[in-house]
Scaffold this motif. Structure first.
Motif, short mmCIF file in Angstrom:
data_model
loop_
_atom_site.label_atom_id
_atom_site.label_comp_id
_atom_site.label_asym_id
_atom_site.label_seq_id
_atom_site.Cartn_x
_atom_site.Cartn_y
_atom_site.Cartn_z
N LYS A 171 34.69 34.60 49.86
CA LYS A 171 34.42 34.82 48.43
C LYS A 171 35.23 36.00 47.91
CE LYS A 171 31.31 31.69 47.45
NZ LYS A 171 31.66 30.57 46.61
N GLU A 174 38.76 34.82 47.47
CA GLU A 174 38.84 34.00 46.26
C GLU A 174 38.88 34.87 45.01
OE1 GLU A 174 35.59 31.19 46.11
OE2 GLU A 174 36.17 30.30 48.04
N ARG A 175 38.06 35.92 44.99
CA ARG A 175 38.03 36.84 43.85
C ARG A 175 39.38 37.52 43.67
NH1 ARG A 175 33.77 38.89 40.48
NH2 ARG A 175 32.85 37.00 41.33
N TRP A 176 39.98 37.98 44.78
CA TRP A 176 41.30 38.60 44.70
C TRP A 176 42.31 37.60 44.14
CZ3 TRP A 176 41.03 40.83 50.32
CH2 TRP A 176 40.44 42.10 50.30
N LEU A 177 42.26 36.37 44.61
CA LEU A 177 43.21 35.35 44.18
C LEU A 177 43.05 35.03 42.70
CD1 LEU A 177 45.46 33.52 45.24
CD2 LEU A 177 43.73 31.81 45.76
N THR A 178 41.84 34.80 42.24
CA THR A 178 41.62 34.43 40.84
C THR A 178 41.96 35.58 39.89
OG1 THR A 178 39.27 35.01 40.93
CG2 THR A 178 39.85 32.70 41.33
N GLN A 179 41.84 36.82 40.36
CA GLN A 179 42.18 37.98 39.53
C GLN A 179 43.66 38.37 39.64
OE1 GLN A 179 40.09 39.61 37.36
NE2 GLN A 179 38.58 38.02 37.83
N GLY A 180 44.42 37.69 40.50
CA GLY A 180 45.83 38.02 40.67
C GLY A 180 46.04 39.40 41.26
N THR A 181 45.17 39.81 42.17
CA THR A 181 45.20 41.16 42.76
C THR A 181 46.43 41.33 43.64
OG1 THR A 181 42.79 41.13 42.77
CG2 THR A 181 43.87 42.81 44.12
#
Length: 194
Positions: A171, A174-181
């Motif tokens: 999770k 996924e958060r890093w990916l969706t935020q473009g981190t």
């Protein structure tokens, strides 16, 4: 032990090029851990060398197997120039020695914490261990020895580490990916977690 490390270093050199620096750290009661630095454009990669000399064994096992068991080295990639990331050498050596010192088996999805900033001014004290096989391919050693896996480390802020403990590694990734981190940014702030 020496044969394994020679093969590991050869694999690192074939994947990352020639190291431009190396340092060695030895903790009381442990084998020597080296950290090699590779420059790739504006990215600096730090790779441990020595963790894979012995297989990691489950601390619940009554007898440690000297041949069988997972083997790994750690790889950290950060952008160069905006932080004193070379100070990460000792924390990386601490993480790489944890299987010998603490009897842990380092695997993808694990969190590892050094209890202090990874380098001066770093907003990270811990890392998430990611899946191997991307940057540096696993190194087959031939039976009965397990292959050496080159595990990427993803720095985590304290908030991200706490969120990961509740929601899990997948999770958080996924958060890093969706935020473009930009996980290579040595000074990045925590990803929004709400």
């Amino acid at each position: 032990m020496g044969e394994v490390l020679a093969l590991v270093e050869a694999r690192l050199r074939s994947a990352l090029g020639e190291p431009d620096a190396r340092a060695a750290v030895t903790f009381l009661g442990t084998d020597r851990i080296e950290v090699l630095r590779f420059i790739d454009g504006d990215v600096v990669r730090y790779a441990t060398l020595g963790m894979s000399a012995r297989p990691m064994n489950d601390p619940e096992d009554a007898l440690a197997d000297p041949v069988k068991g997972p083997r790994a080295e750690l790889v950290l990639s950060v952008r160069a120039g905006s932080a004193e990331t070379d100070k990460v050498l000792r924390p990386l050596a601490v993480l790489a020695s944890s299987p010998q010192v603490e009897g842990v088996v380092v695997a993808p999805g694990n969190s590892m914490d050094v209890g202090e900033p990874l380098w001066p001014g770093a907003p990270f004290t811990s890392v998430l261990v990611a899946e191997s096989g991307g940057l540096v391919e696993d190194l087959e050693l031939g039976g009965p020895m397990d292959p050496v896996r080159f595990l990427p480390l993803l720095p985590m802020t304290p908030n991200e580490a706490a969120w990961k403990r509740v929601h899990g590694a997948e999770k958080l990734q996924e958060r890093w990916l969706t935020q473009g981190t930009d996980l290579r940014d040595p000074l990045r702030s925590s990803v929004p977690l709400t």
